[in-house]
Design an enzyme around this catalytic site. Structure first.
Site, PDB file in Angstrom:
ATOM      1  N   ASP A   1       0.874  -1.177   0.000  1.00  0.00           N
ATOM      2  CA  ASP A   1       0.000   0.000   0.000  1.00  0.00           C
ATOM      3  C   ASP A   1       0.906   1.221   0.000  1.00  0.00           C
ATOM      4  O   ASP A   1       2.057   1.154  -0.434  1.00  0.00           O
ATOM      5  CB  ASP A   1      -0.859  -0.052   1.298  1.00  0.00           C
TER       6      ASP A   1
ATOM      7  N   HIS B   1      -3.774   6.535   3.897  1.00  0.00           N
ATOM      8  CA  HIS B   1      -4.496   5.328   3.462  1.00  0.00           C
ATOM      9  C   HIS B   1      -3.854   4.070   4.038  1.00  0.00           C
ATOM     10  O   HIS B   1      -4.537   3.197   4.585  1.00  0.00           O
ATOM     11  CB  HIS B   1      -4.522   5.262   1.935  1.00  0.00           C
TER      12      HIS B   1
ATOM     13  N   SER C   1     -11.227  -0.705  -0.087  1.00  0.00           N
ATOM     14  CA  SER C   1      -9.948  -0.561   0.636  1.00  0.00           C
ATOM     15  C   SER C   1     -10.106  -0.818   2.118  1.00  0.00           C
ATOM     16  O   SER C   1      -9.169  -1.277   2.781  1.00  0.00           O
ATOM     17  CB  SER C   1      -9.415   0.870   0.511  1.00  0.00           C
TER      18      SER C   1
END
Ligand code: CA
Length: 471
Positions: free
Chosen positions: A189, A246, A417
């Site tokens: 990621d 994120h 996600s």
């Protein structure tokens, strides 16, 4: 080759403060007070930019793999067809261990990428030639956290507070099943904030590496890769407060420390997280994704108990290089948990990679809302998407920058996600209570315990939602 348009979604997470007071009881993660006023001092990211477009790739770059034994002169001749020059030879330890002596090449060409691929594919010497695709995260902004009850995704039908569409982790916690520090998970990621107050205790380190001695102690090709590796920047800095919200959010859902009087709780209160950072400001590429996947494969072969990688990203089109990397992970017994994607389409008809690859170690995860619906953005697919997990109104950890200083913050976000890390946490939780379980046993446990859900019927393999209550 061309499957159609890809719907790219940029990450944007609204930041706000969350204070949680966790009672000593295992199942009571409820007393979460939200402070939703966003100060102007709080960093805000760009708003979402939703648009349809073709698969994106890096201009003037190709991934080229020649067939084994092709001579240098034949290679040079092939590359001369596209005025190509070798930017990098990618031969990872995992490739070598799988018997591949040559890896593939990252090639620069002044020609158009698709044109160059067309020219190379006509040559017998070429095993594959493909774009260096660009992947983006599968998160979208969320402003609806008022309507959701805090950590609904962790609750179950009989927990307090209850939410029958949560993954029921609170039931497992109440039984004393809260994970294990012997289980490692790779986060492919952005990087993540390993110093976050709710993550630091679960920040994994590469045991073969001595920090900051500028030596590749474990000989894996990466110097001082203590918390993981930054493949986007080719260095060991896996956290940048301006880039990694994120990745930090994903990390928190997998393994934020529970029952510590702070913030939130992940599916696993105890786990070891390692970073395979391959996303930068503009997303991540196939070449870097392959290196990140192989990084964990090699660590597992070196003895680290890595059960899964979390992959909350998508984009591009079919890539043989990426498929091969996932298959090397499969051979090493590492599960590949993938967000199904936020294109709102049927993946049976329109694949979304990497979730749609056919490798048997992939669990493709759709999102579910707190009221049991498949949210508007989530991909689905009766044969290509496996299960749904909480994905809307998910509160987790983020870095929060105020006046240039970085603090431990919390934010709500939506997307597949956010769903995938619930499953990754579930995989780690299962292994913690079933040491020695094989990859296929873990997949079977995840899929067979799914709770059939009306609005998911016909939408995924299990027709149901994640349920870890019995883990
Ligand atoms: Ca190393």
């Amino acid at each position: 080759m061309k499957k159609g348009t890809v719907y790219s979604i940029m990450t944007a997470i609204s930041l706000f403060g969350v204070m949680a007071i966790l009672s000593p009881g295992c199942s009571n993660e409820n007393s979460v007070a939200l402070n939703a006023s966003t100060s102007e001092d709080v960093k805000t990211r760009s708003s979402s930019d939703v648009s349809y477009h073709e698969p994106q790739f890096v201009a003037n770059e190709l991934l080229v793999k020649f067939k084994p034994g092709v001579s240098t002169s034949v290679r040079d001749s092939a590359l001369s067809h596209i005025s190509g020059s070798i930017a990098e030879k990618i031969l990872t330890h995992a490739m070598k261990r799988s018997g591949d002596k040559e890896g593939f090449l990252l090639v620069n060409t002044p020609k158009g990428v698709l044109n160059a691929i067309g020219l190379l594919k006509k040559l017998d010497a070429v095993e594959y030639a493909e774009p260096n695709y660009i992947y983006t995260t599968d998160a979208i902004p969320d402003d609806s956290y008022f309507a959701n009850d805090s950590l609904w995704g962790m609750y179950g039908a009989s927990t307090f507070p209850a939410n029958q569409y949560g993954c029921n982790a609170a039931t497992a916690w109440a039984a004393g099943h809260t994970g294990s520090s012997d289980v490692y998970v790779g986060i492919i990621d952005e990087g993540y904030m390993y110093t976050h107050e709710d993550l630091a205790a679960n920040a994994g380190i590469n045991p073969g590496e001595i920090p900051d001695n500028k030596i590749d102690d474990d000989g894996n090709g990466y110097v001082d890769d203590v918390y993981g590796w930054n493949f986007a920047g080719n260095n060991n800095k896996i956290f940048d407060a301006s880039l990694d919200d994120h990745g930090t959010h994903v990390a928190g859902t997998i393994g934020a420390v529970g029952n510590n009087g702070k913030g939130v709780a992940g599916v696993c209160w105890s786990v070891k997280l390692l970073s395979g950072k391959f996303m930068g400001r503009k997303g991540g590429t196939t070449a870097d994704a392959v290196k990140a996947i192989d990084y964990f494969t090699a660590l597992k072969k070196a003895g680290l108990n890595i059960v899964a990688t979390n992959n909350s990203w998508s984009g591009g089109d079919y890539s043989q290089a990426l498929y091969d990397a996932i298959e090397r992970a499969n051979a090493a017994g590492i599960l590949f948990i993938a967000a199904a994607g936020n294109n709102a389409w049927n993946c049976d008809k329109m694949p979304c990679y990497p979730a749609s690859y056919t490798n048997s170690n992939i669990i493709s995860v759709a999102a579910i809302t707190s009221s049991g619906e498949l949210p508007y953005y989530s991909n689905y697919g009766l044969t290509s998407v496996d299960i749904a997990a909480p994905g809307s109104g998910i509160i987790s950890c983020v870095p929060q920058v105020i006046k240039g200083k970085t603090f431990s913050g919390y934010a709500s976000s939506d997307g597949t996600s956010m769903a995938a890390p619930h499953v990754t946490g579930a995989v780690a939780l299962y292994l913690s209570t079933h040491p020695g379980a094989t990859a296929s046993e873990i997949i079977n446990a995840i899929l067979s315990s799914a709770i059939p859900t009306a609005l998911l019927s016909g939408k995924c393999v299990t027709g149901g939602r994640l349920n870890v209550g019995g883990f």
